[in-house]
Design a protein around this motif. Sequence first.
Motif, PDB file in Angstrom:
ATOM      1  N   LEU A 208      37.702   1.724 -38.330  1.00  0.00           N
ATOM      2  CA  LEU A 208      39.044   1.133 -38.335  1.00  0.00           C
ATOM      3  C   LEU A 208      39.306   0.380 -37.033  1.00  0.00           C
ATOM      4  O   LEU A 208      39.767  -0.769 -37.041  1.00  0.00           O
ATOM      5  CB  LEU A 208      40.089   2.244 -38.535  1.00  0.00           C
ATOM      6  CG  LEU A 208      41.562   1.841 -38.431  1.00  0.00           C
ATOM      7  CD1 LEU A 208      41.940   0.871 -39.529  1.00  0.00           C
ATOM      8  CD2 LEU A 208      42.454   3.089 -38.491  1.00  0.00           C
ATOM      9  N   ALA A 209      39.004   1.021 -35.904  1.00  0.00           N
ATOM     10  CA  ALA A 209      39.230   0.392 -34.601  1.00  0.00           C
ATOM     11  C   ALA A 209      38.375  -0.858 -34.426  1.00  0.00           C
ATOM     12  O   ALA A 209      38.856  -1.893 -33.938  1.00  0.00           O
ATOM     13  CB  ALA A 209      38.934   1.401 -33.484  1.00  0.00           C
ATOM     14  N   ALA A 210      37.113  -0.778 -34.843  1.00  0.00           N
ATOM     15  CA  ALA A 210      36.211  -1.927 -34.698  1.00  0.00           C
ATOM     16  C   ALA A 210      36.695  -3.120 -35.523  1.00  0.00           C
ATOM     17  O   ALA A 210      36.665  -4.264 -35.063  1.00  0.00           O
ATOM     18  CB  ALA A 210      34.796  -1.528 -35.110  1.00  0.00           C
ATOM     19  N   ALA A 211      37.131  -2.841 -36.749  1.00  0.00           N
ATOM     20  CA  ALA A 211      37.616  -3.915 -37.626  1.00  0.00           C
ATOM     21  C   ALA A 211      38.874  -4.555 -37.062  1.00  0.00           C
ATOM     22  O   ALA A 211      39.044  -5.784 -37.112  1.00  0.00           O
ATOM     23  CB  ALA A 211      37.873  -3.358 -39.027  1.00  0.00           C
ATOM     24  N   LEU A 212      39.771  -3.748 -36.503  1.00  0.00           N
ATOM     25  CA  LEU A 212      41.009  -4.285 -35.939  1.00  0.00           C
ATOM     26  C   LEU A 212      40.741  -5.110 -34.684  1.00  0.00           C
ATOM     27  O   LEU A 212      41.372  -6.143 -34.455  1.00  0.00           O
ATOM     28  CB  LEU A 212      41.980  -3.146 -35.632  1.00  0.00           C
ATOM     29  CG  LEU A 212      42.583  -2.445 -36.857  1.00  0.00           C
ATOM     30  CD1 LEU A 212      43.415  -1.245 -36.435  1.00  0.00           C
ATOM     31  CD2 LEU A 212      43.435  -3.415 -37.674  1.00  0.00           C
ATOM     32  N   LEU A 213      39.788  -4.669 -33.865  1.00  0.00           N
ATOM     33  CA  LEU A 213      39.426  -5.445 -32.678  1.00  0.00           C
ATOM     34  C   LEU A 213      38.822  -6.789 -33.077  1.00  0.00           C
ATOM     35  O   LEU A 213      39.110  -7.828 -32.462  1.00  0.00           O
ATOM     36  CB  LEU A 213      38.442  -4.650 -31.815  1.00  0.00           C
ATOM     37  CG  LEU A 213      39.032  -3.462 -31.046  1.00  0.00           C
ATOM     38  CD1 LEU A 213      37.921  -2.677 -30.343  1.00  0.00           C
ATOM     39  CD2 LEU A 213      40.068  -3.931 -30.033  1.00  0.00           C
TER      40      LEU A 213
ATOM     41  N   PHE B 284      48.375   0.261 -35.905  1.00  0.00           N
ATOM     42  CA  PHE B 284      47.447   0.095 -34.790  1.00  0.00           C
ATOM     43  C   PHE B 284      47.283  -1.374 -34.407  1.00  0.00           C
ATOM     44  O   PHE B 284      47.137  -1.696 -33.228  1.00  0.00           O
ATOM     45  CB  PHE B 284      46.100   0.734 -35.131  1.00  0.00           C
ATOM     46  CG  PHE B 284      46.143   2.233 -35.163  1.00  0.00           C
ATOM     47  CD1 PHE B 284      46.723   2.945 -34.131  1.00  0.00           C
ATOM     48  CD2 PHE B 284      45.615   2.947 -36.228  1.00  0.00           C
ATOM     49  CE1 PHE B 284      46.784   4.334 -34.153  1.00  0.00           C
ATOM     50  CE2 PHE B 284      45.661   4.329 -36.265  1.00  0.00           C
ATOM     51  CZ  PHE B 284      46.248   5.034 -35.221  1.00  0.00           C
ATOM     52  N   TYR B 285      47.301  -2.277 -35.393  1.00  0.00           N
ATOM     53  CA  TYR B 285      47.225  -3.707 -35.085  1.00  0.00           C
ATOM     54  C   TYR B 285      48.464  -4.128 -34.299  1.00  0.00           C
ATOM     55  O   TYR B 285      48.361  -4.880 -33.323  1.00  0.00           O
ATOM     56  CB  TYR B 285      47.110  -4.535 -36.370  1.00  0.00           C
ATOM     57  CG  TYR B 285      46.900  -6.021 -36.130  1.00  0.00           C
ATOM     58  CD1 TYR B 285      45.617  -6.569 -36.135  1.00  0.00           C
ATOM     59  CD2 TYR B 285      47.969  -6.882 -35.895  1.00  0.00           C
ATOM     60  CE1 TYR B 285      45.409  -7.931 -35.908  1.00  0.00           C
ATOM     61  CE2 TYR B 285      47.774  -8.236 -35.657  1.00  0.00           C
ATOM     62  CZ  TYR B 285      46.496  -8.752 -35.667  1.00  0.00           C
ATOM     63  OH  TYR B 285      46.305 -10.102 -35.430  1.00  0.00           O
ATOM     64  N   HIS B 286      49.628  -3.663 -34.729  1.00  0.00           N
ATOM     65  CA  HIS B 286      50.875  -4.054 -34.069  1.00  0.00           C
ATOM     66  C   HIS B 286      50.885  -3.593 -32.612  1.00  0.00           C
ATOM     67  O   HIS B 286      51.242  -4.363 -31.711  1.00  0.00           O
ATOM     68  CB  HIS B 286      52.065  -3.450 -34.816  1.00  0.00           C
ATOM     69  CG  HIS B 286      53.383  -4.007 -34.355  1.00  0.00           C
ATOM     70  ND1 HIS B 286      54.019  -5.054 -34.974  1.00  0.00           N
ATOM     71  CD2 HIS B 286      54.181  -3.668 -33.307  1.00  0.00           C
ATOM     72  CE1 HIS B 286      55.142  -5.339 -34.347  1.00  0.00           C
ATOM     73  NE2 HIS B 286      55.264  -4.504 -33.330  1.00  0.00           N
ATOM     74  N   LEU B 287      50.486  -2.345 -32.378  1.00  0.00           N
ATOM     75  CA  LEU B 287      50.446  -1.848 -31.007  1.00  0.00           C
ATOM     76  C   LEU B 287      49.418  -2.618 -30.181  1.00  0.00           C
ATOM     77  O   LEU B 287      49.685  -2.995 -29.039  1.00  0.00           O
ATOM     78  CB  LEU B 287      50.116  -0.349 -31.006  1.00  0.00           C
ATOM     79  CG  LEU B 287      51.204   0.571 -31.564  1.00  0.00           C
ATOM     80  CD1 LEU B 287      50.671   1.989 -31.689  1.00  0.00           C
ATOM     81  CD2 LEU B 287      52.443   0.550 -30.678  1.00  0.00           C
ATOM     82  N   ALA B 288      48.252  -2.867 -30.776  1.00  0.00           N
ATOM     83  CA  ALA B 288      47.194  -3.581 -30.050  1.00  0.00           C
ATOM     84  C   ALA B 288      47.612  -5.012 -29.722  1.00  0.00           C
ATOM     85  O   ALA B 288      47.310  -5.521 -28.635  1.00  0.00           O
ATOM     86  CB  ALA B 288      45.904  -3.581 -30.876  1.00  0.00           C
ATOM     87  N   GLN B 289      48.321  -5.674 -30.637  1.00  0.00           N
ATOM     88  CA  GLN B 289      48.725  -7.065 -30.385  1.00  0.00           C
ATOM     89  C   GLN B 289      49.738  -7.135 -29.242  1.00  0.00           C
ATOM     90  O   GLN B 289      49.746  -8.111 -28.477  1.00  0.00           O
ATOM     91  CB  GLN B 289      49.303  -7.701 -31.643  1.00  0.00           C
ATOM     92  CG  GLN B 289      50.712  -7.259 -32.013  1.00  0.00           C
ATOM     93  CD  GLN B 289      51.191  -7.772 -33.354  1.00  0.00           C
ATOM     94  OE1 GLN B 289      50.416  -8.300 -34.138  1.00  0.00           O
ATOM     95  NE2 GLN B 289      52.467  -7.589 -33.645  1.00  0.00           N
TER      96      GLN B 289
ATOM     97  N   SER C  49      38.228  10.601 -41.228  1.00  0.00           N
ATOM     98  CA  SER C  49      37.362  11.260 -40.254  1.00  0.00           C
ATOM     99  C   SER C  49      37.272  10.461 -38.961  1.00  0.00           C
ATOM    100  O   SER C  49      37.728   9.313 -38.870  1.00  0.00           O
ATOM    101  CB  SER C  49      35.961  11.436 -40.842  1.00  0.00           C
ATOM    102  OG  SER C  49      35.338  10.163 -41.022  1.00  0.00           O
ATOM    103  N   GLY C  50      36.650  11.087 -37.955  1.00  0.00           N
ATOM    104  CA  GLY C  50      36.466  10.408 -36.679  1.00  0.00           C
ATOM    105  C   GLY C  50      35.634   9.139 -36.808  1.00  0.00           C
ATOM    106  O   GLY C  50      35.946   8.103 -36.210  1.00  0.00           O
ATOM    107  N   ALA C  51      34.575   9.212 -37.608  1.00  0.00           N
ATOM    108  CA  ALA C  51      33.722   8.036 -37.820  1.00  0.00           C
ATOM    109  C   ALA C  51      34.501   6.918 -38.509  1.00  0.00           C
ATOM    110  O   ALA C  51      34.322   5.730 -38.198  1.00  0.00           O
ATOM    111  CB  ALA C  51      32.511   8.417 -38.659  1.00  0.00           C
ATOM    112  N   GLU C  52      35.381   7.298 -39.435  1.00  0.00           N
ATOM    113  CA  GLU C  52      36.189   6.287 -40.130  1.00  0.00           C
ATOM    114  C   GLU C  52      37.189   5.637 -39.186  1.00  0.00           C
ATOM    115  O   GLU C  52      37.480   4.430 -39.300  1.00  0.00           O
ATOM    116  CB  GLU C  52      36.891   6.927 -41.324  1.00  0.00           C
ATOM    117  CG  GLU C  52      35.923   7.260 -42.456  1.00  0.00           C
ATOM    118  CD  GLU C  52      36.544   8.148 -43.515  1.00  0.00           C
ATOM    119  OE1 GLU C  52      36.017   8.165 -44.651  1.00  0.00           O
ATOM    120  OE2 GLU C  52      37.548   8.835 -43.227  1.00  0.00           O
TER     121      GLU C  52
END
Length: 322
Positions: A234-239, A300-305, A227-230
């Motif tokens: 996910l984004a917060a944990a990766l940041l 998402f981690y790979h792209l963000a890094q 879901s959107g909330a999930e």
Amino acid sequence: MQTFRLILTDKFIWLLSGAVLLATLLPVQGLAKDIAGIMFNAGIFAVFLLHGIRLERHEVKAGLRNLRLQGTIFVWVYGVMLVIGLLLSLALGSVLPADVALGFLFLGVLPSTVQSATSYCAIARGNVAASVVASAAINIVGVFLAPLLFALLARSAGVEITSDTVLKLAAILVLPFVLGQTFQSRLRPWVMRHRDLTGWIDRGAIALAVYVSFSAAIIAGMWSRVSGAEFVWLAAALLLWLGLAFGGTWLLSGWLGFVRGDRKTLLFSGAQKSVAIGAPLAAILFSPERAGLVILPLIFYHLAQLFLSAPVAVRLARNEND
């Protein structure tokens, strides 16, 4: 300006993003899925063959002499990053789908990148030779160690390393690297003359692995299962993880008294994670439907890094001129 130029010209960022978008809009299935699977196995074989050909033995010997730096990178990648992944996986188990939360542990056991870590280390004017050896050595060890660590820590999720899994890992990941090292003297001149072609083989094979895995997850209803909330969790944990990884390596290298060039090597070789190992490994360990969810944090981690590494490398290089 240089930062944005690096991001815009990094073909791998766009290739991975395109693979995810294409899987969402046009997931591969049926006969095309079988053909893509064969191409994926052949592509990953080619990737590790090229790794074996490119990495010269004298570079390995030279880099390994800096045991203190290499040892610190190894402990960070397979110690600290593993613990971060395990803790996040456990903490997020109640707010994310089980396989996505498991993906944080999977991300934690993976080795660092080779190509991007070395490239950004060079841009930052770090110790490039040590970066090449560190990333290559960690990836070689990671082929064996990552699946074993993951299986050991993820037994409750039904992950087991069977004899068939070991054989498949050896055939697709280890054998081509050994062949590349064996025939390096004959093949390396041609490979180095055709860097653009072999570079596209690297990137294309990894993008194909991402496309196949994401396609299966899309068909299995991934977007309805997350879901959107999930995705916010996910984004917060990766940041948070990115901050701990990049900030932690830089602080640790300063505390240990490394020279500035070696600090940059530890930063990029320690904080980055490899989709080149992760995508094929997930395809071997999981069914396609599960693999797409498990590698979601990795993608998402790979792209963000990559987006984060560009301005960091430029800033570190500028500081050398100040």
